[in-house]
Design an enzyme around this catalytic site. Structure first.
Site, PDB file in Angstrom:
ATOM      1  NE  ARG A 154      51.921   3.571   9.074  1.00  0.00           N
ATOM      2  CZ  ARG A 154      51.263   2.912  10.017  1.00  0.00           C
ATOM      3  NH1 ARG A 154      49.944   2.806   9.962  1.00  0.00           N
ATOM      4  NH2 ARG A 154      51.911   2.346  11.019  1.00  0.00           N
TER       5      ARG A 154
ATOM      6  CE  LYS B 233      25.202  12.493   5.949  1.00  0.00           C
ATOM      7  NZ  LYS B 233      24.327  12.428   7.140  1.00  0.00           N
TER       8      LYS B 233
ATOM      9  CE  LYS C  55      19.483  14.012   1.378  1.00  0.00           C
ATOM     10  NZ  LYS C  55      20.684  13.761   2.195  1.00  0.00           N
TER      11      LYS C  55
ATOM     12  CD  GLU D 206      15.518  14.485   2.934  1.00  0.00           C
ATOM     13  OE1 GLU D 206      15.285  15.623   3.391  1.00  0.00           O
ATOM     14  OE2 GLU D 206      16.672  14.065   2.704  1.00  0.00           O
TER      15      GLU D 206
ATOM     16  CG  ASP E  76      15.729  13.153   6.612  1.00  0.00           C
ATOM     17  OD1 ASP E  76      16.693  12.405   6.877  1.00  0.00           O
ATOM     18  OD2 ASP E  76      15.772  14.387   6.753  1.00  0.00           O
TER      19      ASP E  76
END
Length: 286
Positions: free
Chosen positions: A103, A138, A170, A203, A225
């Site tokens: 597994r 992410k 960002k 960004e 962006d």
């Protein structure tokens, strides 16, 4: 393989032999009940869907972590294009060891193969352009090493690994710092004081941001962006090769080609890690 990855593998194996309170409870009661000790057997990894295989080399390591006596016969390499019925590898060894590894091997390989397959579709979609498909942060907590490995197997490249290997300004950083120019100068000063030479990405939200960054300088890459392809083409033209360029924000498999055709250097796609579907694989005795 780094130490964090080693720890994750060990923890994945421990999950099957520790109770809910974390008390060590050695053994697999199901196998202990019906499989005599020292019983030898064979199993094979069967591919049950089309895609890109990933995690073969990792599977070998997991098997050896369970039992150094397991024999691992590799038939397909990581990155192989697979179809239903293909056999990736054959295992020989003590049956209880094979069942304990089963597994954990499948959990890693199915996830990695799904990401590699998804990545390969994006790479195929931009074929013939100058654009490189890259991932993001992410990722599944504690599983980043393996997911980024799968992206590479699928033909993509990795963006920064964490917060430590690139400076990435960002929107929140820019807003908290008081604007683009202030943020860039603060980063330049920080790097000089700390004797760092990290790449700097920033960004942008509109073409005015791009123009301001070009005036200030001191960056490595400019990210567009949530731009439309039309606006991004204008942005790429403004940059004119002075800095690397990256497209990000809601780019899908259906739209990625239109963004790549703007001439942007990189397209980052969070979906290749956070929204990939696991590929169907099975480990069967024979």
């Amino acid at each position: 393989m780094n130490s964090t990855a080693e720890i994750v593998i060990t923890q994945a194996l421990l999950e099957d032999i520790m109770d809910m309170e974390g008390t060590y409870a050695p053994g697999d009661h199901t196998s202990n009940a019906c499989i005599p000790n020292d019983t030898e057997g064979k199993a094979r990894l069967i591919c049950k869907a089309e895609g890109v295989l990933a995690g073969v080399d990792l599977a070998k390591k997991i098997c050896y972590e369970v039992d150094r006596g397991i024999q691992f016969e590799k038939l397909l390499d990581d990155g192989a294009r697979i179809k239903n019925g293909d056999i990736a590898f054959i295992l020989k060894g003590e049956v209880k060891s094979l069942l304990r590894a089963e597994r954990v091997v499948l959990n890693f390989m199915q996830r990695m193969s799904g990401i590699a397959t998804h990545t390969s579709k994006f790479v195929k979609a931009v074929e013939g352009t100058k654009t490189t498909i890259i991932d993001t942060r992410k990722t599944t907590p504690a599983f980043r090493y393996f997911e980024k490995w799968a992206v590479r197997i699928g033909g993509g490249q990795n963006h920064r690994y964490g917060l430590f290997d690139m400076i990435m300004l960002k929107d929140n950083h820019i807003d908290f710092c008081g604007g683009i120019s202030k943020a860039i100068i603060a980063v330049k000063t920080y790097q000089e004081l700390n004797k760092l030479n990290l790449p700097v990405e920033i960004e942008t939200r509109n073409l005015a941001d791009v123009e301001e960054i070009i005036k200030v300088g001191h960056v490595t890459r400019i990210m567009f962006d949530n731009f439309t392809p039309e606006l991004m083409k204008q942005g790429v033209a403004l940059v004119n090769g002075q800095y690397e360029t990256e497209a990000s924000g809601g780019i899908t498999l259906q739209s990625v080609r239109s963004f790549a055709e703007t001439g942007v250097d990189f397209i980052s796609v969070g979906a290749i890690t956070h929204s990939s579907t696991s590929l169907d694989l099975s480990l069967k005795a024979f």
